[in-house]
Motif scaffolding. Structure first.
Motif, PDB file in Angstrom:
ATOM      1  N   SER A  95       0.830  -1.191   0.000  1.00  0.00           N
ATOM      2  CA  SER A  95       0.000   0.000   0.000  1.00  0.00           C
ATOM      3  C   SER A  95       0.870   1.248   0.000  1.00  0.00           C
ATOM      4  O   SER A  95       2.071   1.194   0.292  1.00  0.00           O
ATOM      5  N   GLU A  96       0.257   2.379  -0.304  1.00  0.00           N
ATOM      6  CA  GLU A  96       0.986   3.646  -0.302  1.00  0.00           C
ATOM      7  C   GLU A  96       1.496   4.009   1.091  1.00  0.00           C
ATOM      8  O   GLU A  96       2.498   4.703   1.236  1.00  0.00           O
ATOM      9  N   SER A  97       0.806   3.524   2.114  1.00  0.00           N
ATOM     10  CA  SER A  97       1.221   3.832   3.488  1.00  0.00           C
ATOM     11  C   SER A  97       2.345   2.924   3.976  1.00  0.00           C
ATOM     12  O   SER A  97       2.826   3.077   5.103  1.00  0.00           O
ATOM     13  N   GLY A  98       2.785   1.972   3.149  1.00  0.00           N
ATOM     14  CA  GLY A  98       3.913   1.129   3.521  1.00  0.00           C
ATOM     15  C   GLY A  98       3.546  -0.202   4.123  1.00  0.00           C
ATOM     16  O   GLY A  98       4.395  -0.863   4.726  1.00  0.00           O
ATOM     17  N   ILE A  99       2.291  -0.617   3.968  1.00  0.00           N
ATOM     18  CA  ILE A  99       1.873  -1.931   4.466  1.00  0.00           C
ATOM     19  C   ILE A  99       2.145  -2.970   3.381  1.00  0.00           C
ATOM     20  O   ILE A  99       1.597  -2.883   2.276  1.00  0.00           O
ATOM     21  N   VAL A 100       2.994  -3.927   3.689  1.00  0.00           N
ATOM     22  CA  VAL A 100       3.330  -5.005   2.759  1.00  0.00           C
ATOM     23  C   VAL A 100       2.508  -6.229   3.148  1.00  0.00           C
ATOM     24  O   VAL A 100       2.629  -6.728   4.269  1.00  0.00           O
ATOM     25  N   THR A 101       1.662  -6.685   2.246  1.00  0.00           N
ATOM     26  CA  THR A 101       0.809  -7.857   2.518  1.00  0.00           C
ATOM     27  C   THR A 101       1.283  -9.016   1.658  1.00  0.00           C
ATOM     28  O   THR A 101       1.373  -8.900   0.434  1.00  0.00           O
TER      29      THR A 101
END
Length: 268
Positions: A14-20
């Motif tokens: 995500s743009e907020s830096g959440i890597v899933t």
């Protein structure tokens, strides 16, 4: 940041830096293979190197989180030489140790069965959320192996206590989602269909805080979990706090608090 191409994992960011990351062998209930161990190691290195990554979420594709070591590969274990098996065991241990040591918080979103190595993977995360379908078991004893595998014998008693850990390890029984929450194996159980949304909401909440502060908090929690001295724990905490006062984020956080505005963290 460019991440490696994976064969057994899928990744989104995500743009907020959440890597899933989803374990992606749904036809085999996301069972672990030698390739997956190598890719866990690559993933851990990549996320740690990604300075804008803030949280790693691990989950499983399909109906399982991870069913442990793939039985097709496990058939070879009894005919491998001792040294060959040790090499494989150390390869797997490096992979899970790498996941546990990732610089950012790791959330395991356990969407189904987490057995054997899958339990160990969930334990390696900092936070565990479960769907109602989640099931946990130390399947090792059911195939003639020990629950002293991939960190399970160290991490499980620290979450649920030694007596409960012994029961789970010796019986190999399934622990359902509600029991897992009651004994402290998971933080919470999500409503049907809400697991990933809950994991993402928790990740977003973590992202509102100082990246350096969160990273140092994780380091302190893990390091102080491995020592028995209160004084040594305080010493490590003191050094961490002193280091953080030298970052750009700490004065920004204080200024934002006083100005009653959201902070603009850079991780520097």
């Amino acid at each position: 940041m460019t991440y490696p191409a994976f064969e057994t994992l899928t990744l989104s960011r995500s743009e907020s830096g959440i890597v899933t990351v989803a374990l992606n062998r749904p036809d085999r209930m996301n069972a672990m293979t030698s390739t997956m161990f190598d890719e866990f190691d690559l993933l851990a290195r990549a996320v740690t190197a990604d300075r804008s990554a803030r949280v790693l979420i691990l989950t499983g594709a399909g109906r399982a989180f991870c069913a442990g070591y793939d039985t097709d590969e496990a058939k070879q274990l009894s005919v491998m030489s001792g040294m060959d098996f040790l090499e494989l065991q150390e390869r797997a241990a490096r992979a899970l140790s790498g996941i546990r040591s990732v610089r950012v918080p790791v959330i395991a979103a356990v969407n189904g069965v987490a057995a054997g190595g899958g339990l160990a993977l969930a334990l390696a995360a900092d936070i565990r959320l479960a769907s109602p379908a989640a099931r946990f078991n130390a399947a090792f004893v059911r195939i003639g192996l020990s629950a002293g595998d991939l960190g399970t014998s160290w991490l499980l008693p620290r979450l649920v206590g030694p007596a409960v850990a012994a029961e789970i390890a010796f019986t190999g029984r399934l622990v359902g989602a509600s029991e897992a929450a009651r004994i402290g194996l998971v933080n919470s159980v999500s409503a049907d269909g809400e697991l990933l949304a809950d994991a993402e909401a928790m990740a977003e909440l973590i992202c509102t805080n100082s990246p350096s502060g969160v990273a140092m908090s994780k380091r302190a929690l893990q390091a102080n979990g491995e020592i028995s001295s209160y004084a040594a724990a305080m010493e490590l905490e003191n050094r961490g706090q002193a280091l953080l006062t030298r970052t750009e984020d700490m004065p920004e956080a204080l200024a934002a608090f006083l100005d009653k505005r959201a902070p603009n963290f850079t991780g520097q």
